[in-house]
Design a protein around this motif. Structure first.
Motif, PDB file in Angstrom:
ATOM      1  N   TYR A 229      -8.499  -0.293  -4.042  1.00  0.00           N
ATOM      2  CA  TYR A 229      -8.757   0.351  -2.837  1.00  0.00           C
ATOM      3  C   TYR A 229      -8.091   1.638  -1.437  1.00  0.00           C
ATOM      4  O   TYR A 229      -7.123   0.869  -1.666  1.00  0.00           O
ATOM      5  N   ARG A 230      -8.739   1.838  -1.070  1.00  0.00           N
ATOM      6  CA  ARG A 230      -8.323   2.901  -0.204  1.00  0.00           C
ATOM      7  C   ARG A 230      -8.092   2.600   0.797  1.00  0.00           C
ATOM      8  O   ARG A 230      -9.473   1.833   1.398  1.00  0.00           O
ATOM      9  N   THR A 231      -7.721   2.225   2.077  1.00  0.00           N
ATOM     10  CA  THR A 231      -7.835   1.806   3.488  1.00  0.00           C
ATOM     11  C   THR A 231      -7.774   3.315   4.746  1.00  0.00           C
ATOM     12  O   THR A 231      -7.982   4.259   3.424  1.00  0.00           O
ATOM     13  N   ASP A 232      -8.242   2.493   5.145  1.00  0.00           N
ATOM     14  CA  ASP A 232      -8.196   3.655   6.535  1.00  0.00           C
ATOM     15  C   ASP A 232      -7.372   4.281   6.420  1.00  0.00           C
ATOM     16  O   ASP A 232      -8.159   5.866   7.086  1.00  0.00           O
ATOM     17  N   ASP A 233      -6.305   4.433   6.498  1.00  0.00           N
ATOM     18  CA  ASP A 233      -5.277   5.649   6.047  1.00  0.00           C
ATOM     19  C   ASP A 233      -5.110   6.898   5.208  1.00  0.00           C
ATOM     20  O   ASP A 233      -4.154   7.226   5.217  1.00  0.00           O
ATOM     21  N   GLY A 234      -5.988   5.873   3.880  1.00  0.00           N
ATOM     22  CA  GLY A 234      -5.499   6.820   2.743  1.00  0.00           C
ATOM     23  C   GLY A 234      -5.003   6.479   1.754  1.00  0.00           C
ATOM     24  O   GLY A 234      -4.798   6.826   0.880  1.00  0.00           O
ATOM     25  N   ALA A 235      -4.149   5.642   2.198  1.00  0.00           N
ATOM     26  CA  ALA A 235      -3.117   4.567   1.646  1.00  0.00           C
ATOM     27  C   ALA A 235      -3.815   4.554   0.194  1.00  0.00           C
ATOM     28  O   ALA A 235      -4.948   3.634   0.494  1.00  0.00           O
TER      29      ALA A 235
ATOM     30  N   PRO B 227       0.776  -0.950   0.176  1.00  0.00           N
ATOM     31  CA  PRO B 227      -0.098   0.267   0.187  1.00  0.00           C
ATOM     32  C   PRO B 227       1.111   1.153  -0.229  1.00  0.00           C
ATOM     33  O   PRO B 227       1.840   0.996   0.619  1.00  0.00           O
ATOM     34  N   GLN B 228       0.636   1.996  -0.806  1.00  0.00           N
ATOM     35  CA  GLN B 228       0.914   3.296  -0.866  1.00  0.00           C
ATOM     36  C   GLN B 228      -0.054   4.661  -1.012  1.00  0.00           C
ATOM     37  O   GLN B 228      -0.383   5.108  -1.159  1.00  0.00           O
ATOM     38  N   LYS B 229       0.652   6.001  -0.540  1.00  0.00           N
ATOM     39  CA  LYS B 229      -0.317   7.310  -0.164  1.00  0.00           C
ATOM     40  C   LYS B 229       0.191   7.532  -1.543  1.00  0.00           C
ATOM     41  O   LYS B 229       0.813   7.580  -2.207  1.00  0.00           O
ATOM     42  N   PRO B 230      -1.146   8.319  -2.059  1.00  0.00           N
ATOM     43  CA  PRO B 230      -1.567   8.982  -3.463  1.00  0.00           C
ATOM     44  C   PRO B 230      -0.170   9.619  -4.396  1.00  0.00           C
ATOM     45  O   PRO B 230       0.501   8.923  -5.413  1.00  0.00           O
ATOM     46  N   ASP B 231       0.886  10.005  -3.528  1.00  0.00           N
ATOM     47  CA  ASP B 231       1.829  10.594  -4.468  1.00  0.00           C
ATOM     48  C   ASP B 231       3.069   9.605  -4.431  1.00  0.00           C
ATOM     49  O   ASP B 231       3.844   9.954  -4.842  1.00  0.00           O
ATOM     50  N   GLU B 232       2.658   9.198  -3.706  1.00  0.00           N
ATOM     51  CA  GLU B 232       4.206   8.036  -3.381  1.00  0.00           C
ATOM     52  C   GLU B 232       4.182   7.053  -4.341  1.00  0.00           C
ATOM     53  O   GLU B 232       5.048   6.791  -5.317  1.00  0.00           O
ATOM     54  N   LEU B 233       3.316   6.962  -5.081  1.00  0.00           N
ATOM     55  CA  LEU B 233       2.111   5.671  -6.079  1.00  0.00           C
ATOM     56  C   LEU B 233       2.397   6.620  -7.238  1.00  0.00           C
ATOM     57  O   LEU B 233       2.839   6.191  -7.815  1.00  0.00           O
ATOM     58  N   ALA B 234       2.218   7.686  -7.607  1.00  0.00           N
ATOM     59  CA  ALA B 234       2.076   8.280  -8.339  1.00  0.00           C
ATOM     60  C   ALA B 234       4.163   8.335  -9.058  1.00  0.00           C
ATOM     61  O   ALA B 234       4.770   8.534 -10.126  1.00  0.00           O
ATOM     62  N   ARG B 235       5.489   8.779  -8.355  1.00  0.00           N
ATOM     63  CA  ARG B 235       6.591   8.813  -7.814  1.00  0.00           C
ATOM     64  C   ARG B 235       6.563   7.036  -8.712  1.00  0.00           C
ATOM     65  O   ARG B 235       7.140   7.151  -8.944  1.00  0.00           O
TER      66      ARG B 235
END
Length: 78
Positions: free
Chosen positions: A68-74, A34-42
């Motif tokens: 899917y989006r996790t509870d912490d937004g990842a 799982p990754q935060k959207p900004d890190e995934l984009a990178r």
């Protein structure tokens, strides 16, 4: 015999590139977790994609249930 009309769609037409971009997103999540959207984009090199392609591909991947989006937004792969 006339052709039937195309199916109605609220998401607009998908081009073949968006399927490749969605695949890149899924593979990056499967490889890196799982990754935060900004890190995934990178991770997928979205800085080199056309403007808003990453957001569109991510939105479609979420809508299609590939990720899917996790509870912490990842974002996580299914």
């Amino acid at each position: 015999m006339p052709m039937p009309p195309p199916k109605a769609s609220t998401e607009g037409s998908r081009d073949r590139h968006v399927f490749q971009e969605m695949g890149q997103i899924v593979r990056a999540l499967e490889t890196n977790g799982p990754q935060k959207p900004d890190e995934l984009a990178r991770l997928v090199g979205a800085a080199y994609w056309e403007p808003s392609r990453f957001d569109r591909a991510l939105g479609l991947a979420l809508a299609d249930g590939l990720v899917y989006r996790t509870d912490d937004g990842a974002i996580a792969a299914v």
